[in-house]
Design an enzyme around this catalytic site. Structure first.
Site, PDB file in Angstrom:
ATOM      1  CG  ASP A  80      67.271  63.458  60.582  1.00 30.15           C
ATOM      2  OD1 ASP A  80      67.701  64.603  60.379  1.00 30.15           O
ATOM      3  OD2 ASP A  80      66.602  63.163  61.596  1.00 30.15           O
ATOM      4  CG  ASP A 114      72.467  70.825  66.907  1.00 32.04           C
ATOM      5  OD1 ASP A 114      71.391  71.169  66.377  1.00 32.04           O
ATOM      6  OD2 ASP A 114      73.249  70.013  66.379  1.00 32.04           O
TER       7      ASP A 114
END
Lengths: 252, 211
Positions: free
Chosen positions: A11, A130
């Site tokens: 990330d 997601d």
């Protein structure tokens, strides 16, 4: 025989790798190039690099990060996060991504999946989902905008639609498990596995080799993990050695 | 002795993975340039035909840029050439992916989609079963991303195979021309070693180690 893949996830925010739970309370985890090189040397089969920048400058810096990583990296690189248009996809591919994952941009305009597949190939068109258990706990709902918005969209229906449009791989993140290290959401995985026949990358919840093995058995082709690698609980090859001794097919 | 870097010319096919291919060759010490000039494509010491994406769109671009003949000629003349992934499929007569559009036709076979029961695309690392006759390809594990494949060995080429439900041709070599269904540029050190060997094959024997 095709190998089960292990994919460390970086990330990246404003050019640095960060770690945190559901993009909250981010802490610095290092330089993306150094980590990418280290993970390849540890036996990573691919890398995923997600842009979690909060600002426009941060997002602009992402192309430069990808260029730097690409120069050093000899394995496949998937890039995602903050992609709005098919032109964004092109820039990321030109900077050195091999695959690009889209979530919000695809939900907003599903035709973008078909455009991506047509222009760049299904093998580089990754649908990121997601997923969050719905309130009635009867299924999963798609989240967009880094988990902040609940789309009125069922995960299984969406996966089928997106694969029909040309998504060649699904990066399936359990928002309920992400950052919890309580294992992948196996029910979610089995459900999506039975709905589509493209490769699935399981994401969210990994803590040890058993979790990875269970995800593969539930139908994942690849598993994604971040904190167990950043926190040096295991190297990729540690996990592969354990999986191989349990007769899970991995590249060693 | 000339100690300049070995030169690699990559055909600008409009394909999406140019950055990875360039980076792969730069990492093994090559001087890389891109071209879509027919003369350069024919004359290059070492030429790479890359490709990801669709057979039809790419072959149309090659025709439009007048690159089909120079590519065909250099392969027939056994000039050092590497075709990767879709690049390998483009060498064939045609593909199920784009019926009615002829490929380069230096290999007289039809490219076919993997059987419908398989998970497609075939994506990730798989074993490459090679043979010493395929001198540029060592046995090992390579990274793939393909939905179509060559089912049978073409006449006159030595081949490496890979199993995905059924065996398919994962690499083929004839003289100084090598074609790989896998991506050496994404196959870690095994892939880098392959690129290095191929690059060395572009040097004339008296120059090995110096070019």
């Amino acid at each position: 025989m095709l190998k089960n893949r292990i994919i460390p996830c970086l990330d990246v925010r404003d050019g640095r790798v960060v770690k945190g739970v559901q993009f909250q309370n981010l802490r610095d985890a290092g330089d993306p190039v150094e980590l990418a090189v280290a993970y390849e040397a540890q036996g990573a089969d691919e890398l995923v690099l997600l842009d979690v920048s909060a600002t426009a400058e941060g997002r602009r810096a992402q192309c430069e990060t990808i260029r730097r990583v690409r120069r050093e990296l000899g394995i496949a690189l998937t890039v995602g996060g903050g992609i709005r248009t098919v032109d964004d996809v092109r820039w990321l591919l030109e900077a050195g991504a091999d695959k690009v994952s889209i979530n919000t941009a695809a939900v907003d305009e599903p035709e973008r999946i078909a455009l991506m597949a047509e222009q760049f190939g299904v093998q580089c068109t990754v649908l990121a989902i997601d997923a969050q258990l719905n309130e009635a706990k009867t299924g999963w709902t798609v989240l967009t905008h880094a988990g902040t918005i609940t789309a009125n969209l069922d995960v299984l229906q969406w996966a089928v639609e997106a694969v029909g449009l040309g998504a060649g791989e699904v990066l399936l993140t359990s928002w309920d498990r992400d950052g919890t290290q309580s294992g992948y959401d196996l029910e979610l995985l089995r459900s999506v596995r039975s709905a589509v026949n493209v490769p699935i990358i399981a994401s969210g919840g990994a803590s040890n080799a058993d979790d990875l093995q269970q995800a593969f058995e539930a139908g994942a082709d690849a598993v994604l993990a971040a904190s167990i690698f950043h926190d040096r609980h295991f190297t990729v090859n540690d996990l592969k050695a354990q999986l191989a001794s349990a007769n899970v097919e991995v590249r060693t | 002795m000339n100690k300049s870097l070995p030169k690699v010319t990559i055909v600008r096919t409009g394909s999406a993975n140019m950055a990875s291919m360039m980076a792969g060759f730069i990492r093994v010490g090559a001087d890389v340039n891109l071209t879509d000039d027919p003369e350069v494509v024919f004359d290059a010491d070492a030429l790479v035909l890359p490709g990801v994406g669709s057979f039809g769109a790419t072959i149309k671009r090659l025709y439009a840029a007048e690159l089909v003949e120079p590519l065909r000629q250099r392969i027939l003349e056994d000039r050092v050439t590497l075709a990767v992934c879709l690049g390998m499929q483009l060498l064939c007569a045609e593909s199920e992916e784009s019926a009615g559009l002829p490929g380069l036709g230096v290999v007289d076979v039809r490219v076919e989609r993997f059987d419908a029961g398989l998970r497609i695309p075939h994506l990730g690392w798989n074993d490459v079963i090679s043979d010493p006759a395929v001198s540029l390809v060592e046995p090992g594990c390579a990274y793939f991303a393909n939905s179509y494949r060559l089912a049978d060995p073409p006449a006159g080429w030595t081949v490496a195979t890979t199993d995905y439900g059924v065996p398919f041709i994962s690499a083929m070599q004839r003289g100084r021309v090598l074609a790989c269904q896998f991506h050496p540029e994404l196959s870690g050190t095994w892939g880098s070693d392959l690129l290095k060997r191929w690059l060395d094959s572009s040097c004339r024997p008296e120059e090995v180690g110096s070019c």
